[in-house]
Design an enzyme around this catalytic site. Sequence first.
Site, PDB file in Angstrom:
ATOM      1  N   CYS A 172       0.826  -1.214   0.000  1.00 17.69           N
ATOM      2  CA  CYS A 172       0.000   0.000   0.000  1.00 17.69           C
ATOM      3  C   CYS A 172       0.860   1.264   0.000  1.00 17.69           C
ATOM      4  CB  CYS A 172      -0.947   0.007   1.192  1.00 17.69           C
ATOM      5  SG  CYS A 172      -0.126   0.025   2.803  1.00 17.69           S
ATOM      6  N   HIS A 218      19.378   0.677   0.414  1.00 18.50           N
ATOM      7  CA  HIS A 218      17.948   0.983   0.402  1.00 18.50           C
ATOM      8  C   HIS A 218      17.120  -0.241   0.758  1.00 18.50           C
ATOM      9  CE1 HIS A 218      14.120   2.763  -0.752  1.00 18.50           C
ATOM     10  NE2 HIS A 218      13.897   1.693  -1.505  1.00 18.50           N
TER      11      HIS A 218
END
Length: 429
Positions: free
Chosen positions: A50, A97
């Site tokens: 999401c 990351h």
Amino acid sequence: MALLTLGINHRTAPVELRERIAFTPERMAEAFSELRVASGASEAAILSTCNRTELYLAGDDDCAAAVLRWLSGFHGLLPAELENALYVYRDSEAVRHMMRVASGLDSMVLGEPQILGQLKDAYALAREHGASGTFLTRLFEQTFTVAKRVRTETAIGENPVSVAYAAVSMAHHIFADMSRNRALLIGAGKTIELVAKHLAEAGVRDFLVANRTLERAQVLAEARGGRGILLSEIPGVLADVDMIISSTASPLPILGKGAVERALKGRKHRPYFMVDIAVPRDIEPEVANLADVYLYTVDDLRHVIDENLKTREGAAREAENLITAGTQEFLSQLRALDAVATLKQFRQRAEILRDIETEKALRALRNGGDPETALRALARGLTNKLLHEPSVQVRKATAEGRVEVTNWLRELHQLETQDEPLSTTPENL
């Protein structure tokens, strides 16, 4: 091997854009098939939640431009619609990351634990579609190891304010005594399970859980003393609930404006509290325009979540240090693997040259040649062949001013300085 990470998240793109490039389970096989062809990457993985959509790619070339064209085309967008929201990380930054994502440092909810499970699912999906090879396998496994250390060695995950908790917290602004309200939860995944837990702790006793599969809805609802229903039964219960919190993987809205309008007619201005956590959204955005409806998306929960961030800033710094160390360790492992591959190739070439010179010497002996002459010819020929190409390259590099090549040669072979003669005593050979 080059590593590329490309994507958008809750910081760079609003929910309206995130839902447009979310990958649904039904299209994953198609996506994997097209992505590697379009990018030329040998390995690929896709993470779609999401709050983010990210692509992890390993190959010989930088394929960011090709991936952007494919990603936008796959979802029916123009590249220009994505460019401003897109981030691209390469090699060491891409490694760092991924580790930050897995550790919850890049999440809307600092330290939230669900993202690690979602990343593990993405890895499993890549393997299932034959898209993850040696490189991404090593990266994912190292990432999971670092994320586990962050969880166990820092306080980053202590008392996290999850999206589910934030959603329930916002309900307090609408309902003073939540024990008098009935909740409809749409979906039956981990997020809805957390929502049910927090609602129960807030005093809600009357639950309905709607899901595509009735059995799963019943299991979740009955654990909280509620009732499970099918998604098709939602219109029949809509007028009798006060809170609606939805989180499914549906590619299309489940609750439309018309259904809510019909339900509102019999509610006599009793307010609806709705939170749509899903991306793509489960509740049509137009529902927010109706009177007596308070509809929030996942992006609206940010200010609730931000209140808890300062309490874990120290833990976040500790986690960043672990991630830096984990990134360096992974890169060291890669360099070691590269060295092994190079040394293997170097040895294979030397063995080929050895075999050629050995065969020459054996032919000379079979033809009645002098053994000593054959042996000396073997040694001389092997020496010349082994040293010819390195000598050519060292002279070329020196002429170009790359003196570090000569220095490396001296270090590799432990050569003395030019003023000191090379000893040929046995102990120095």
